[in-house]
Design an enzyme around this catalytic site. Sequence first.
Site, PDB file in Angstrom:
ATOM      1  N   TYR A 169      -7.926   3.039   4.966  1.00  0.00           N
ATOM      2  CA  TYR A 169      -6.539   2.582   4.829  1.00  0.00           C
ATOM      3  C   TYR A 169      -6.368   1.226   5.503  1.00  0.00           C
ATOM      4  O   TYR A 169      -5.802   0.289   4.916  1.00  0.00           O
ATOM      5  CB  TYR A 169      -5.595   3.606   5.459  1.00  0.00           C
ATOM      6  CG  TYR A 169      -4.145   3.177   5.496  1.00  0.00           C
ATOM      7  CD1 TYR A 169      -3.284   3.477   4.457  1.00  0.00           C
ATOM      8  CD2 TYR A 169      -3.648   2.452   6.584  1.00  0.00           C
ATOM      9  CE1 TYR A 169      -1.952   3.066   4.494  1.00  0.00           C
ATOM     10  CE2 TYR A 169      -2.324   2.043   6.623  1.00  0.00           C
ATOM     11  CZ  TYR A 169      -1.477   2.354   5.572  1.00  0.00           C
ATOM     12  OH  TYR A 169      -0.172   1.938   5.606  1.00  0.00           O
TER      13      TYR A 169
ATOM     14  N   VAL B 247       0.830  -1.201   0.000  1.00  0.00           N
ATOM     15  CA  VAL B 247       0.000   0.000   0.000  1.00  0.00           C
ATOM     16  C   VAL B 247       0.866   1.253   0.000  1.00  0.00           C
ATOM     17  O   VAL B 247       0.583   2.222  -0.710  1.00  0.00           O
ATOM     18  CB  VAL B 247      -0.950  -0.005   1.221  1.00  0.00           C
ATOM     19  CG1 VAL B 247      -1.602   1.366   1.423  1.00  0.00           C
ATOM     20  CG2 VAL B 247      -2.030  -1.078   1.048  1.00  0.00           C
ATOM     21  N   GLU B 248       1.925   1.239   0.791  1.00  0.00           N
ATOM     22  CA  GLU B 248       2.738   2.442   0.947  1.00  0.00           C
ATOM     23  C   GLU B 248       3.575   2.759  -0.287  1.00  0.00           C
ATOM     24  O   GLU B 248       3.620   3.920  -0.726  1.00  0.00           O
ATOM     25  CB  GLU B 248       3.651   2.308   2.176  1.00  0.00           C
ATOM     26  CG  GLU B 248       2.911   2.349   3.501  1.00  0.00           C
ATOM     27  CD  GLU B 248       2.316   3.715   3.803  1.00  0.00           C
ATOM     28  OE1 GLU B 248       2.759   4.719   3.204  1.00  0.00           O
ATOM     29  OE2 GLU B 248       1.383   3.775   4.630  1.00  0.00           O
ATOM     30  N   THR B 249       4.264   1.761  -0.847  1.00  0.00           N
ATOM     31  CA  THR B 249       5.242   2.070  -1.901  1.00  0.00           C
ATOM     32  C   THR B 249       5.283   1.046  -3.031  1.00  0.00           C
ATOM     33  O   THR B 249       6.251   1.007  -3.784  1.00  0.00           O
ATOM     34  CB  THR B 249       6.664   2.174  -1.305  1.00  0.00           C
ATOM     35  OG1 THR B 249       7.029   0.907  -0.724  1.00  0.00           O
ATOM     36  CG2 THR B 249       6.748   3.266  -0.247  1.00  0.00           C
TER      37      THR B 249
END
Length: 322
Positions: free
Chosen positions: A299, A111-113
């Site tokens: 999220y 999700v982040e990167t």
Amino acid sequence: MLLALSMMTAVPAWAEHPGQAQLVREVAQDTGKDPAALNALLDGARRQQSILDAISRPAEAKPWSEYRGIFLTPARIDAGIAFYRQHRALLEKIGAQYGVAPEYIVAILGVETFYGRNTGSYKVLDALVTLGLYYPPRATFFRGELKTLLELPDNHLAGPIDTLTGSYAGAQGWGQFMPGSIRDFAVDEDGDGRIDLQNSLPDIVASVANYFTKHGWVTGGPVAARAQPDAAAKALTVKDSTPQWPVEQLEAWGYAPLQHLNPGESSSLQILQGAQGSEYWFTFQNFYVITRYNRSPMYAMAVNQLAQAIAEGVNQPESAAQ
């Protein structure tokens, strides 16, 4: 003409700012770092309008039906399965060490990167200075993160401060840690004397796991489960994801779980606007822990569902998944 040219010249974001001298004094006093070097760092930071534009339109402003589609794509799921399989030994070692299911560590990175493929191209110093000076709603927070960045030992960062890049909010590395999170939760898992959240996969994976553990992750605990309200279900006001009612209380109020749950498990109730209408979810301590990473329930749900999809794919024979 000379006046016009001078107005076009980029001005350092901290130039003549009254807070710079105080910040430098505090950091130098706390760490022994050279005030001249600190001033030179701050003088090199630039206000970036694109950072202010980005923070004003976060993905979390979208409804769940749209937000989910950003992260639960076949490409992100398949890449997560491949990443898990490639690094299975490390992930399962760290998962056992910290008591965190490996698929949730992988999902955070996804999700982040996108598993390290996009860690951000903004200069971290520009981001924290821009938001600390020019974004009043959270200026205090970002100035605090700037101070922490300047105070971090050199061996807690992937490189010199003025070379670090990350998100528009100043988060760094595959797991997108803010400076305060680097200070409090990042670990040197590979034992090389440096915490490197950009280049050391052991440090990256262990730091995410440690973040979860330190925020109260329950080994083997549930994350979220669908609920079905009846026509007379009690309307609830839920401010955040903190578990506050046992499952049996929510059942008594008219919310039926669609799978077996421990009646005494402390839970909360989240309502997300899905493509087919309102979705009702029991959420638990581990869901709350994910919201310590990002406070949005959407999220946390995206991380949860991506983790489940990755685990399902990893458990299939490789020939069946192809």
